[in-house]
Design an enzyme around this catalytic site. Structure first.
Site, PDB file in Angstrom:
ATOM      1  N   ASP A 147      -2.479  -1.072  13.334  1.00 17.89           N
ATOM      2  CA  ASP A 147      -2.000  -2.408  12.972  1.00 17.89           C
ATOM      3  C   ASP A 147      -2.681  -3.477  13.819  1.00 17.89           C
ATOM      4  O   ASP A 147      -3.018  -4.558  13.332  1.00 17.89           O
ATOM      5  CB  ASP A 147      -0.478  -2.487  13.142  1.00 17.89           C
ATOM      6  CG  ASP A 147       0.256  -1.506  12.239  1.00 17.89           C
ATOM      7  OD1 ASP A 147      -0.206  -1.279  11.110  1.00 17.89           O
ATOM      8  OD2 ASP A 147       1.267  -0.944  12.685  1.00 17.89           O
ATOM      9  N   HIS A 175       5.923   0.487  11.997  1.00 12.77           N
ATOM     10  CA  HIS A 175       4.633   0.830  11.404  1.00 12.77           C
ATOM     11  C   HIS A 175       4.787   1.076   9.899  1.00 12.77           C
ATOM     12  O   HIS A 175       4.328   2.078   9.366  1.00 12.77           O
ATOM     13  CB  HIS A 175       4.054   2.066  12.102  1.00 12.77           C
ATOM     14  CG  HIS A 175       2.670   2.443  11.643  1.00 12.77           C
ATOM     15  ND1 HIS A 175       1.608   1.580  11.731  1.00 12.77           N
ATOM     16  CD2 HIS A 175       2.186   3.585  11.086  1.00 12.77           C
ATOM     17  CE1 HIS A 175       0.518   2.184  11.256  1.00 12.77           C
ATOM     18  NE2 HIS A 175       0.850   3.395  10.844  1.00 12.77           N
TER      19      HIS A 175
END
Length: 412
Positions: free
Chosen positions: A242, A269
Site C-alpha cells: 500500500d 489492508h
C-alpha cells in the site's frame, strides 16, 4: 586483484548494487563510496579502507544520515580487523523461510531475497513444485544458500533455526472476488503453517502476506497465544504494498522523484481500511480535494486494478513480491542492529481502540520498538472521517479471525 575506486549511484530499491554489494534500502540521492578492495569474484569484495557517505535525506526524511554514516564506519572498522572478511560491510548471517515459495508471489520474492547481502540461508517450502525452483534459484551466484522442502512432512524442518518467516501461501484473488472471499481457504492454510511455526521457530519474525491480512494476523496471534509463544512485537501483516503504491501514484501525479516520496498508509489492508495519509506526504505537497479523493480511491482499489488487468490470470504478484522483499530487508537490517528502520505494518497496536492497526513503526532487534503516533495527529477533515469510517469494517475482520480460531481446536 587489488584496486581503488569510487562509486556514486542513485538508490531506488532495497536490493543489492552489483558492484558494491551494499543494500539499497537507504533513502538518499547518492551514496558515495571510496574504498580500497580486493576483488575475489562476484561475492568477494574485501574492504580495507574507509567508506564515506553523502546523504541528503533518509528513507523517511532527515533522520538517517548520521546513523548511516555510523553504520558504515563501524562496518569498515570490522573489515579492517578481520583479515579474511569476504562479504562487504554487512555479513550474510540470517536465515529466511518462505512458506508458499512456489506460488506467484513466492517465486519472485525468493529471487529478491536471494539478492540480499544479509541472508545466509533461504528455505523454500510449498506443498509441491519446490525441487525445480530450488535448483533454479541456487544457480544465482549470491552468497545465500538455498534449500527446498516439499509437503507437510518437511514443514517443520524448513523452519528450524530461521530468523524470519514469510508467508505468501494461499489462493490468489480472481476477478469479482474480494480479499474476504478468500477467508475460509486461506485461514486453514495459515492455521496449519502458524502452528508449526510456533513449535519450530517461536522467536522468529513472522511476516504474513496471505489475504485477507486483516483477519490472518489476528488468526496467527490467537494460535500463537494458545501455543504460549505469542510475541506481538514479532508478528507483522505486510502492508508495504500500500505504501509502495501510494508513493508511486503520488510521485506520478505530482511529477516528483520517486526516491523522494514517502506516504504513510494506516488502517488495514483491504478496501476502505487502506487509508493513505496524503497530508503527511514527504516531501510536503498540496492536493486539491478532487486529487485526494481520486488518489485515495486508486490506492485502495489498486489490487483490484491488477486483478482485472490480468483478466483472471492472477493478482498482484510482482509488486507484492517487491514490497514484501523490502519489508524483509528492513526486518533484517533491524535484526542486524540498524537503529534507523521504519516501515508501515499491520500489528497489534494501541494507537486506536482496535487491537490491530497498520501504522508506521520503528523496528529493532526484538521487533516493533515504537509506534509513530504523530502520523495520526493533525489529520485533515477528510482523513479523520475516513479513519472513523474504516474502523467498523476493520473490527469485523479482526473479530472474524479471532472467532475462526476459537471454533477450531489447536494442534497439540
Amino acid at each position: 586483484m587489488a584496486a581503488k575506486a569510487a562509486f556514486t549511484y542513485s538508490i531506488g530499491s532495497p536490493y543489492v548494487n552489483p558492484k558494491t554489494k551494499l543494500p539499497h534500502q537507504i533513502k538518499s540521492r547518492t551514496l558515495t563510496l571510496r574504498s580500497q578492495y580486493f576483488l575475489r569474484g562476484y561475492s568477494g569484495l574485501k574492504a580495507v579502507a574507509d567508506i564515506t557517505c553523502e546523504s541528503e535525506t533518509s528513507f523517511l526524511g532527515t533522520e538517517s544520515n548520521a546513523a548511516l554514516q555510523q553504520t558504515f564506519a563501524s562496518r569498515t572498522q570490522n573489515c579492517s580487523q578481520i583479515s579474511q572478511y569476504r562479504l562487504n560491510p554487512q555479513a550474510s548471517c540470517y536465515k529466511v523461510a518462505i512458506l508458499g515459495a512456489a506460488g506467484g508471489i513466492g517465486q519472485p520474492l525468493s529471487l529478491l531475497i536471494k539478492m540480499s547481502p544479509l541472508v545466509s540461508d533461504i528455505h523454500l517450502y510449498d506443498i509441491a513444485n519446490v525441487k525445480g525452483i530450488t535448483a533454479d534459484l541456487s544457480h544465482c551466484n549470491t552468497p545465500a544458500q538455498v534449500l527446498g522442502f516439499t509437503g507437510t512432512s518437511e514443514l517443520a524442518d524448513s523452519l528450524r533455526g530461521v530468523d524470519v518467516v514469510v508467508i505468501p501461501a494461499g489462493v490468489p484473488r480472481k476477478p469479482g472476488m474480494t480479499r474476504d472471499d478468500l477467508f475460509s481457504t486461506n485461514a486453514n492454510i495459515v492455521k496449519s503453517l502458524i502452528e508449526t511455526v510456533a513449535d519450530s521457530c517461536p522467536e522468529a519474525f513472522i511476516h504474513i502476506i496471505t489475504n485477507p491480512v486483516n483477519s490472518m494476523v489476528p488468526i496467527a496471534a490467537e494460535l500463537l497465544k494458545q501455543k504460549g509463544v505469542y510475541d506481538p512485537k514479532k508478528l507483522f501483516g505486510v502492508t508495504t504494498l500500500d505504501v509502495v503504491r501510494a508513493n508511486t501514484f503520488v510521485a506520478l501525479k505530482k511529477n516528483l522523484k520517486l526516491i523522494d516520496v514517502d506516504v504513510p498508509v494506516v488502517g488495514g489492508h483491504a478496501g476502505i481500511t487502506i487509508l493513505p495519509l496524503l497530508s503527511k506526504t514527504r516531501p510536503s505537497v498540496s492536493f486539491t480535494d478532487e486529487e485526494v479523493d481520486k488518489l485515495t480511491l486508486r490506492i485502495q482499489n489498486a489490487g483490484t486494478e491488477v486483478v482485472e488487468a490480468k483478466a483472471g490470470e492472477g493478482s498482484a504478484t510482482l509488486s507484492m513480491a517487491y514490497a514484501a522483499a523490502r519489508f524483509v530487508e528492513s526486518s533484517l537490517r533491524a535484526l542486524d542492529g540498524d537503529a534507523d528502520v521504519y516501515e508501515c505494518a499491520y500489528v497489534e497496536s494501541t494507537l486506536t481502540e482496535l487491537p490491530f492497526f497498520a501504522s508506521r513503526v520503528k523496528l529493532g532487534k526484538k521487533g516493533v520498538e515504537a509506534f509513530i503516533s504523530s502520523d495520526l495527529q493533525g489529520l485533515t477533515e477528510y482523513e479523520t472521517k475516513a479513519l472513523e469510517a474504516l474502523k467498523p469494517e476493520l473490527k469485523a475482520s479482526i473479530d472474524k479471525g479471532v472467532a475462526f480460531v476459537h471454533k477450531q481446536p489447536v494442534a497439540a
